[in-house]
Motif scaffolding. Structure first.
Motif, PDB file in Angstrom:
ATOM      1  N   PRO A   1      49.711  26.922  68.704  1.00  0.00           N
ATOM      2  CA  PRO A   1      48.298  27.205  68.409  1.00  0.00           C
ATOM      3  C   PRO A   1      48.126  27.715  66.988  1.00  0.00           C
ATOM      4  N   LEU A   2      46.953  27.474  66.439  1.00  0.00           N
ATOM      5  CA  LEU A   2      46.597  28.084  65.163  1.00  0.00           C
ATOM      6  C   LEU A   2      46.408  29.581  65.367  1.00  0.00           C
ATOM      7  N   PRO A   3      46.596  30.386  64.326  1.00  0.00           N
ATOM      8  CA  PRO A   3      46.444  31.835  64.500  1.00  0.00           C
ATOM      9  C   PRO A   3      45.007  32.229  64.775  1.00  0.00           C
ATOM     10  N   THR A   4      44.845  33.320  65.497  1.00  0.00           N
ATOM     11  CA  THR A   4      43.507  33.891  65.665  1.00  0.00           C
ATOM     12  C   THR A   4      43.150  34.657  64.396  1.00  0.00           C
TER      13      THR A   4
ATOM     14  N   VAL B   1      38.034  29.729  49.947  1.00  0.00           N
ATOM     15  CA  VAL B   1      38.335  29.171  51.267  1.00  0.00           C
ATOM     16  C   VAL B   1      39.753  28.615  51.298  1.00  0.00           C
ATOM     17  N   GLN B   2      40.126  27.878  50.270  1.00  0.00           N
ATOM     18  CA  GLN B   2      41.469  27.281  50.231  1.00  0.00           C
ATOM     19  C   GLN B   2      42.541  28.360  50.267  1.00  0.00           C
ATOM     20  N   LEU B   3      42.357  29.408  49.478  1.00  0.00           N
ATOM     21  CA  LEU B   3      43.365  30.465  49.429  1.00  0.00           C
ATOM     22  C   LEU B   3      43.464  31.205  50.755  1.00  0.00           C
ATOM     23  N   LEU B   4      42.312  31.530  51.351  1.00  0.00           N
ATOM     24  CA  LEU B   4      42.324  32.254  52.617  1.00  0.00           C
ATOM     25  C   LEU B   4      42.946  31.430  53.737  1.00  0.00           C
ATOM     26  N   MET B   5      42.609  30.150  53.802  1.00  0.00           N
ATOM     27  CA  MET B   5      43.162  29.318  54.868  1.00  0.00           C
ATOM     28  C   MET B   5      44.645  29.047  54.653  1.00  0.00           C
ATOM     29  N   GLN B   6      45.054  28.964  53.404  1.00  0.00           N
ATOM     30  CA  GLN B   6      46.482  28.764  53.129  1.00  0.00           C
ATOM     31  C   GLN B   6      47.297  29.989  53.526  1.00  0.00           C
ATOM     32  N   VAL B   7      46.846  31.175  53.138  1.00  0.00           N
ATOM     33  CA  VAL B   7      47.617  32.368  53.481  1.00  0.00           C
ATOM     34  C   VAL B   7      47.554  32.631  54.981  1.00  0.00           C
ATOM     35  N   ALA B   8      46.416  32.339  55.622  1.00  0.00           N
ATOM     36  CA  ALA B   8      46.318  32.508  57.071  1.00  0.00           C
ATOM     37  C   ALA B   8      47.305  31.602  57.790  1.00  0.00           C
ATOM     38  N   GLY B   9      47.582  30.443  57.204  1.00  0.00           N
ATOM     39  CA  GLY B   9      48.492  29.495  57.818  1.00  0.00           C
ATOM     40  C   GLY B   9      49.942  29.924  57.835  1.00  0.00           C
ATOM     41  N   ARG B  10      50.265  31.084  57.202  1.00  0.00           N
ATOM     42  CA  ARG B  10      51.655  31.570  57.257  1.00  0.00           C
ATOM     43  C   ARG B  10      51.945  32.230  58.598  1.00  0.00           C
TER      44      ARG B  10
ATOM     45  N   GLY C   1      56.210  30.166  64.394  1.00  0.00           N
ATOM     46  CA  GLY C   1      57.342  30.137  65.316  1.00  0.00           C
ATOM     47  C   GLY C   1      56.866  30.079  66.756  1.00  0.00           C
ATOM     48  N   GLU C   2      57.654  30.658  67.642  1.00  0.00           N
ATOM     49  CA  GLU C   2      57.321  30.613  69.074  1.00  0.00           C
ATOM     50  C   GLU C   2      56.184  31.553  69.442  1.00  0.00           C
ATOM     51  N   ASP C   3      56.043  32.664  68.690  1.00  0.00           N
ATOM     52  CA  ASP C   3      55.001  33.642  69.009  1.00  0.00           C
ATOM     53  C   ASP C   3      53.716  33.322  68.252  1.00  0.00           C
ATOM     54  N   PRO C   4      52.566  33.527  68.896  1.00  0.00           N
ATOM     55  CA  PRO C   4      51.292  33.239  68.230  1.00  0.00           C
ATOM     56  C   PRO C   4      51.043  34.192  67.067  1.00  0.00           C
ATOM     57  N   GLY C   5      50.169  33.757  66.152  1.00  0.00           N
ATOM     58  CA  GLY C   5      49.874  34.553  64.970  1.00  0.00           C
ATOM     59  C   GLY C   5      48.481  35.131  64.989  1.00  0.00           C
ATOM     60  N   HIS C   6      48.310  36.186  64.202  1.00  0.00           N
ATOM     61  CA  HIS C   6      47.011  36.842  64.072  1.00  0.00           C
ATOM     62  C   HIS C   6      46.773  37.125  62.596  1.00  0.00           C
ATOM     63  N   VAL C   7      45.540  36.908  62.132  1.00  0.00           N
ATOM     64  CA  VAL C   7      45.174  37.090  60.728  1.00  0.00           C
ATOM     65  C   VAL C   7      44.017  38.066  60.648  1.00  0.00           C
ATOM     66  N   ILE C   8      44.151  39.049  59.747  1.00  0.00           N
ATOM     67  CA  ILE C   8      43.082  40.022  59.518  1.00  0.00           C
ATOM     68  C   ILE C   8      42.620  39.875  58.076  1.00  0.00           C
ATOM     69  N   ILE C   9      41.333  39.558  57.905  1.00  0.00           N
ATOM     70  CA  ILE C   9      40.742  39.380  56.581  1.00  0.00           C
ATOM     71  C   ILE C   9      39.802  40.541  56.316  1.00  0.00           C
ATOM     72  N   GLN C  10      40.073  41.300  55.248  1.00  0.00           N
ATOM     73  CA  GLN C  10      39.221  42.431  54.866  1.00  0.00           C
ATOM     74  C   GLN C  10      38.231  41.972  53.791  1.00  0.00           C
ATOM     75  N   SER C  11      36.934  42.277  54.010  1.00  0.00           N
ATOM     76  CA  SER C  11      35.914  41.801  53.072  1.00  0.00           C
ATOM     77  C   SER C  11      34.741  42.769  53.046  1.00  0.00           C
TER      78      SER C  11
ATOM     79  N   ALA D   1      36.654  30.503  56.649  1.00  0.00           N
ATOM     80  CA  ALA D   1      38.026  30.913  56.951  1.00  0.00           C
ATOM     81  C   ALA D   1      38.125  31.446  58.379  1.00  0.00           C
ATOM     82  N   LEU D   2      37.080  32.150  58.834  1.00  0.00           N
ATOM     83  CA  LEU D   2      37.066  32.691  60.194  1.00  0.00           C
ATOM     84  C   LEU D   2      37.032  31.570  61.233  1.00  0.00           C
ATOM     85  N   ASN D   3      36.221  30.558  60.999  1.00  0.00           N
ATOM     86  CA  ASN D   3      36.066  29.472  61.970  1.00  0.00           C
ATOM     87  C   ASN D   3      37.126  28.390  61.826  1.00  0.00           C
ATOM     88  N   GLY D   4      37.754  28.314  60.652  1.00  0.00           N
ATOM     89  CA  GLY D   4      38.788  27.315  60.427  1.00  0.00           C
ATOM     90  C   GLY D   4      38.274  25.896  60.298  1.00  0.00           C
ATOM     91  N   ASP D   5      36.981  25.722  60.026  1.00  0.00           N
ATOM     92  CA  ASP D   5      36.395  24.384  59.943  1.00  0.00           C
ATOM     93  C   ASP D   5      36.224  24.003  58.474  1.00  0.00           C
TER      94      ASP D   5
END
Length: 821
Positions: free
Chosen positions: A468-471, A659-668, A672-682, A693-697
């Motif tokens: 899954p993509l990260p939350t 948007v490109q930078l936020l989605m790229q860093v979120a994609g790190r 692996g096997e465990d799901p990821g979580h991303v926190i964006i401070q703004s 970036a929040l919706n990923g669209d």
């Protein structure tokens, strides 16, 4: 020389490695003619000096040669064989024309710097000169050289105590054959690396068939499995006591020990585990199948792969590279960052072995020389490198890959302001080969071309292995107080939980240093750089205020230089301050910081990435270096500490780049096997870029942004050029910019009569109005097609050369600018 005495093979076109706007023509002396070949470096006279250049053509001069016309002679052929292939010369001609830059300096950028040394120019006396009378030589030059030859011009002037060099006399003596020029070439700083190697000559020798000891068996297996010669030192390091068997087998003819040229070993990420070749999913298989026919029957076709982060674009690249190599074709793979190159190098070496060549600015001069020579001389191979690798001499090039094609790092922002992705597209078109542009967040320019049918778009819609993509969670920093204004309470708790569970986190902040500036609370002065129109950044570890543009450094003052008060406070924060906050929050945490202050050499970069892959780092903190392309399976948390920095830029691309930078860093996260979580401070969580970036669209955001640019007539619906006017005198810079704009408006009026539409914006002071003691003004030119823009800028520069004021200032053209600074 009269025209009947000149032939096309005696006149050569040379691009001099200097700021000369056009190529020059020289005569090739008879003794050099059989050595003259296109692509060789030559030494030629230029004014009263000598210059290196590249032989780019054999031809008659563009104007008829009339009686009395004099062409100067080529002085020397530098190379035994061409160093720049014809294909690359043709590409550089396009680059020089498109980006308004001297061809010689474009060609110079294709060569490693350490082979561009000029020879020492000496004068020696010939046999005829030794026998000549001194009466025709009043200065005593012949007598001097009879006793001490050869000498340089400066040495001759000093020995004879002349007020100026005797140029006329030397010219006359050279013409009479009494003197000769002697060129002494310096030893290159990069020498070929020669090592002793071991090669198996007779794998079926009885000595290898008889029962062997454990060490001998290990040695025999190593030599049999090697595809060629193995460095002797490598064998001795791996197998203790191998020298006995090597001596014995050499004497029996089983092996040969030879001194061979080998490239210097490079630093790459070594902790990437060797994994079996994965099975492609349906999207990957479709992408490979779409491109392979263009490798087997080469033709130009640009492909755009839009794949979410973690969708397996790299595996698609590798399959296509392997296909190209099997077809006997070379491959160029471009990446935007050295950090990404060193990581991909480890992966590529596992799969491609010795066929890989590396090219980026972090290599030492000797390493760059090795890698350049390796690419030049190999019939096929793979070049992996950053921006300047687009100019590498690759034989039988059959495929070009541009990874993270949207990245602004592909645009060079000084001197030759080229866009490597666009140059790669032109190179592929000229060669008639496919090119693959890959990104999770394609540039709006590439998306526009795909939607218009100029590129073929391929989609990788999901992560490999159905991960899954990260939350993603956005924290409104306006609600945070105290120390939570740097690391929000939400991010603090997530970090504690992640580190406590043995997983890893990445924190991203695109600002280095401890504090953004030092402010006087009495007069409001933010301590500025004395050479640039920016404030100085405080670096606590070195206790220095530093300019990130010119490199100026100074100690923090005790009192305000403007008003003399002592109420100086630090404002803002960078990665160094965040590092301190993390150590206070998580005592004993294994923390690594990756920015330009901590990474001064590729070895430090490799060491951090190795530690990260090996699980020896809990939290990786950094600037853009941590945001792109990395694949750390144990990273489950990504924190963006300040998502608003790039939104504040005065640039119509600010939303796109954010948007490109936020989605790229979120994609790190969650690879692996465990799901990821991303926190964006703004501080602006409702901004469309943050919401995207929040919706990923990304495609929905891109569609809205393209419509906005169509309405405003911004690229990609128009073409832009930025003309920068600079001078050390602010008044000259201002006057020159206004005069150039006046010329431009007159030219726009003349072109409008031929239905050629252009718009001039400016002149205006650049946002960074002073840089390295030069005052800067900008003029933007907008056109609705590339041809009109090319004609306008070319004509304007020609007109500027005849204006005295504009000759005093410095002009530079930025075609398709990415930065507004």
């Amino acid at each position: 020389m009269p025209p009947e005495k000149m032939s096309s093979d005696s006149i050569v076109e040379v691009a001099v490695f200097a700021a000369v706007s056009h190529t020059l023509h020289y005569r090739v002396p008879a003794e050099l003619r059989r050595h003259a070949r296109i692509g060789k470096r030559v030494l030629v006279p230029l004014a009263r000096q000598q210059a290196l250049g590249l032989l780019v053509g054999f031809e008659q001069p563009p104007l008829p040669v009339t009686e009395g016309t004099f062409l100067r002679d080529v002085l020397a052929m530098v190379d035994s064989s061409p160093t720049v292939p014809q294909e690359l010369i043709d590409l550089c001609r396009w680059v020089a024309d498109y980006y308004f830059y001297p061809l010689g300096e474009v060609l110079q950028s294709t060569l490693p710097g350490n082979i561009q040394l000029k020879p020492k120019d000496l004068l020696g006396i010939t046999a005829a000169g030794k026998a000549a009378p001194d009466s025709g030589n009043p200065s005593g030059l012949l007598a001097l050289l009879r006793n001490d030859s050869p000498l340089s011009l400066a040495e001759i002037q000093g020995r004879l105590q002349l007020p100026k060099p005797p140029h006329a006399e030397i010219k006359a003596l050279l013409a009479r054959g009494w003197l000769e020029r002697i060129f002494v070439w310096p030893d290159p700083p990069a020498r070929l690396r020669v090592v002793n190697t071991v090669r198996l000559c007779d794998g079926g020798h009885p000595l290898l068939a008889s029962p062997l000891s454990e060490k001998a068996q290990k040695l025999a297996t190593l030599l049999r499995q090697a595809s060629g010669a193995v460095p002797l030192r490598e064998i001795l390091d791996q197998i203790k006591g191998a020298k006995y068997w090597l001596d014995k087998w050499k004497h029996a003819g089983v092996i040969a020990i030879e001194a061979l040229e080998m490239p210097r070993p490079l630093q790459c990420v070594k902790s990437i585990p060797a994994i079996p070749t994965p099975i492609l999913n349906a999207d990957q298989e479709s992408a490979v199948e779409a491109i392979v026919p263009f490798l087997r029957q080469p033709s130009f076709c640009p492909f755009l792969i839009h794949g979410v982060t973690g969708s397996g674009k790299t595996e698609v690249y590798l399959r296509l590279i392997e296909e190209a190599l099997q077809a006997g074709r070379g491959v160029l793979t471009l990446v935007p960052e050295i950090a990404l190159s060193t990581q991909l190098e480890g992966l590529f070496r596992h799969r491609l072995g010795d066929s890989l060549t590396i090219w980026h600015s972090a290599l030492s001069p000797s390493e760059r020389f090795d890698q350049w020579r390796r690419a030049l001389n190999r019939p096929t191979g793979v070049v992996l490198g950053a921006r300047s690798a687009v100019f590498m001499p690759i034989q039988n090039l059959g495929l070009i890959i541009v990874d993270e094609e949207h990245d602004s790092s592909y645009k060079q922002e000084d001197r030759l302001r080229y866009q490597a992705r666009d140059v790669a597209l032109v190179r592929a078109r000229r060669l008639g080969i496919p090119i693959l542009l890959g990104s999770a967040t394609p540039s709006l320019q590439s998306l526009h071309h795909a939607l218009a049918g100029r590129y073929r778009m391929l989609t990788l819609s999901s992560r490999i292995m159905e991960r899954p993509l990260p939350t993603i969670e956005v924290v409104d920093m306006r609600m945070q107080r105290g120390k939570a204004r740097i690391l929000s309470t939400t991010l603090q708790e997530a970090l504690k939980q992640t580190v406590g569970s043995g997983q890893q986190a990445i924190l991203f902040l695109n600002r280095r240093g401890f504090a953004a500036f030092l402010l006087c609370r009495t007069c409001g002065e933010a301590l500025p750089c004395p050479h640039c129109s920016v404030s100085l950044t405080y670096h606590r570890q070195r206790d220095l205020l530093s300019c990130h543009y010119c490199g100026h450094e100074q100690r923090p003052p005790e009192t305000c230089p403007r008003c003399g008060h002592v109420r100086l406070v630090y404002h803002g924060f960078g990665t160094e301050r965040v590092e301190q906050e993390l150590r206070d929050l998580l005592p004993g945490v294994h923390l690594a910081r990756m920015d330009r202050d901590t990474i001064t050499h590729s070895r430090e970069l490799v060491r951090i990435l190795d530690r990260m892959h090996g699980g020896q780092v809990d939290v990786l903190l950094g600037t853009q270096m941590v945001a792109k392309g990395h694949d750390f399976p144990n990273v489950t948390l990504v924190g963006v500490i300040n998502a608003d920095i790039s939104l504040q830029m005065a640039d119509f691309r600010a939303g796109e780049s954010t948007v490109q930078l936020l989605m790229q860093v979120a994609g790190r996260a969650g690879r692996g096997e465990d799901p990821g979580h991303v926190i964006i401070q703004s501080y602006n969580p409702r901004h469309p870029a943050i919401q995207c970036a929040l919706n990923g669209d990304y495609l929905n955001f891109a569609g809205q942004e393209l419509e906005s640019r169509r309405n405003l007539q911004y690229p990609p619906f128009t073409r832009l050029a930025k003309i920068l006017v600079t001078d050390r005198d602010p008044e000259i810079a201002r006057q020159a910019a206004h005069e150039l704009a006046r010329f431009g408006h007159e030219l726009v009026g003349r072109m409008a009569a031929h239905r050629q539409s252009l718009v001039i914006m400016g002149p205006a002071p650049a946002p960074l109005s002073k840089l390295k003691n030069r005052y800067r003004w900008q003029i933007y030119v907008k056109a609705w097609n590339s041809r009109d823009l090319q004609e306008f800028v070319g004509s304007l520069l020609i007109q500027a050369r005849d204006a005295a004021l504009l000759r005093r200032a410095q002009l530079s053209v930025d075609r398709d600018p990415m930065s507004t600074l």
